[in-house]
Design an enzyme around this catalytic site. Structure first.
Site, PDB file in Angstrom:
ATOM      1  CG  ASP A  10      37.391  32.457  38.773  1.00  0.00           C
ATOM      2  OD1 ASP A  10      36.381  31.885  39.227  1.00  0.00           O
ATOM      3  OD2 ASP A  10      37.806  33.550  39.219  1.00  0.00           O
ATOM      4  CD1 TRP A  13      45.223  38.790  39.764  1.00  0.00           C
ATOM      5  CD2 TRP A  13      44.109  40.333  40.961  1.00  0.00           C
ATOM      6  NE1 TRP A  13      44.578  39.637  38.882  1.00  0.00           N
ATOM      7  CE2 TRP A  13      43.882  40.589  39.592  1.00  0.00           C
ATOM      8  CE3 TRP A  13      43.517  41.170  41.895  1.00  0.00           C
ATOM      9  CZ2 TRP A  13      43.084  41.642  39.144  1.00  0.00           C
ATOM     10  CZ3 TRP A  13      42.726  42.228  41.445  1.00  0.00           C
ATOM     11  CH2 TRP A  13      42.513  42.451  40.085  1.00  0.00           C
ATOM     12  CE  LYS A  15      38.794  37.882  44.693  1.00  0.00           C
ATOM     13  NZ  LYS A  15      39.257  36.483  44.511  1.00  0.00           N
ATOM     14  CG  ASP A  60      37.058  33.859  44.706  1.00  0.00           C
ATOM     15  OD1 ASP A  60      36.692  34.556  45.669  1.00  0.00           O
ATOM     16  OD2 ASP A  60      37.767  34.327  43.800  1.00  0.00           O
ATOM     17  CD  GLN A  73      41.084  33.806  38.100  1.00  0.00           C
ATOM     18  OE1 GLN A  73      40.815  34.929  37.688  1.00  0.00           O
ATOM     19  NE2 GLN A  73      40.941  33.464  39.363  1.00  0.00           N
ATOM     20  CE  LYS A 126      38.220  36.318  36.368  1.00  0.00           C
ATOM     21  NZ  LYS A 126      37.920  35.927  37.763  1.00  0.00           N
ATOM     22  CD  GLU A 132      39.307  30.968  41.409  1.00  0.00           C
ATOM     23  OE1 GLU A 132      40.390  30.670  40.853  1.00  0.00           O
ATOM     24  OE2 GLU A 132      39.086  32.067  41.932  1.00  0.00           O
TER      25      GLU A 132
HETATM   26 MG   LIG Z   1      37.910  33.819  41.618  1.00  0.00          MG
END
Ligand SMILES: [Mg+2]
Length: 367
Positions: free
Chosen positions: A192, A319, A264, A240, A161, A163, A217
């Site tokens: 993301d 994660w 999450k 997300d 992933q 960023k 993402e």
């Molecule tokens: Mg995320």
């Protein structure tokens, strides 16, 4: 079984390293731990640890205030009847999903311990053990990003992933190309942005990277902006931060806005909420991760148990913050990443043991 006492603890988690997201950095976050005591010998543990403004709206002080309302309402409730526990919490307050999620996790821990079953078994059984995970590549230069991508793949990671956001979009495009160049066949790349791009920036990135195999993402701040961008993207889109509840997730799937989710656990009601999302995503062939924003062994074990019950084909990984934590609560069974995967703790409930006095004195206690 009846709840006799609810203790709340606060602990700042020492980190060996952190990382930057588009508009916030992770750094020594304060975790909130819930311990539920019962009229039997069983004790259940829950946890929630936001990292800051991303990726959830609550913070430690708001969660601890919510627990001040919810804790007393749990006294005398049967924690094994988790649906009724949620009803009792709903009768006290709307919102407060972080605090409610921590309590939900503690109840699942109790349920497993009372029946000598792992939480993953209570959820239908582990379809993966060990569970695949993904690893973050923080915002950096093309060179440092590509170098870390190579290191992670050499360690066995198959989900990366990257960023992005919080800088000129051309820098993001250069970093994406650099990482994509070294991404091996069979490895998934997620970019993301944590809400850091405008709609037009999202389209510019997707256009500039149109020949690259990647998934974008949460590029924009709101659901509406992501929905607008989705119509013009060259890449699949994952939500997300905008995937706030089951109804929103169902709408995102049915309307074609989202091709998957970064979920999450403590944003959507804990293990119970994630179970519902798992089943919805299985029914609609929608890939989903099973994460939380941060936290120690309690939240990590919860993510790993639920994540292990996902169909491997639809799992974006579970994660945990293990690579950044200076210390585990449970030195033996605290979840760890090995070769890009995480073993499910073997014991009943969450499968971890918290040493007596580990979190010090409670900051609040309800009985
Ligand atoms: Mg995320």
């Amino acid at each position: 079984m009846k709840v006799t006492q609810v203790n709340v603890y606060a602990k700042r988690l020492a980190m060996t390293a952190g990382y930057n997201m588009s508009s916030a950095a992770v750094g020594d976050p304060e975790t909130t731990v819930v311990k539920i005591l019962t009229d039997t010998s069983h004790v259940g543990w829950g946890e929630i640890c936001p990292t800051g403004p991303l990726p959830q709206v609550e913070h430690a002080q708001s969660i601890q205030a919510d627990l001040g309302l919810l804790g007393p309402a749990l006294i005398g409730v049967d924690p094994e009847r988790i649906g009724l526990v949620h009803d009792a919490m709903t009768a006290i307050m709307d919102g407060g999903h972080g605090a409610r999620s921590a309590i939900d996790i503690a109840c699942w821990d109790l349920l497993g311990k009372a029946h000598n079953r792992r939480i993953c078994d209570l959820l239908g059984g582990a379809r993966m053990d060990p569970v695949s995970t993904y690893h973050v590549i923080p915002i950096g230069t093309p060179e440092t990003s590509a170098q870390l991508a190579e290191t992670l793949q050499a360690e066995g990671h198959t989900k990366l992933q990257l960023k992005s956001g919080g800088r000129h979009v051309d820098e993001d495009i250069d970093a994406i190309h650099a990482v994509a160049r070294v991404t091996r066949p069979g490895v998934d790349l997620f970019v993301d942005c944590n809400r850091g791009w405008t709609v037009s920036e999202t389209l510019l990135v997707s256009q500039a990277c149109r020949d690259l195999k990647l998934v974008i993402e949460q590029p924009c701040a709101t659901y509406a902006e992501c929905a607008t961008a989705r119509k013009h993207l060259h890449h699949p889109l994952i939500l997300d931060e905008s995937a706030t509840d089951l109804a929103t997730i169902a709408r995102a799937i049915s309307s074609g806005v989202a091709d998957g989710f970064g979920m999450k656990l403590t944003r959507i009601g804990g293990i119970s909420g994630m179970r519902a999302i798992r089943d919805l995503c299985h029914a609609t062939n929608t890939p989903t991760s099973c994460d939380d924003s941060w936290g120690g062994d309690i939240i990590a074990a919860a993510c790993v148990h639920v994540g292990s019950t996902f169909h491997p084909h639809l799992s974006r990984g579970a994660w945990i913050s293990d690579p950044y934590q200076a210390k585990h609560y449970d030195d033996l069974h605290g979840p760890r990443i090995v070769n890009g995967t995480i073993a499910v703790p073997p014991g009943p409930g969450l499968g971890i043991t918290i040493p007596d006095g580990y979190f010090g004195s409670p900051i609040a206690s309800y009985a």
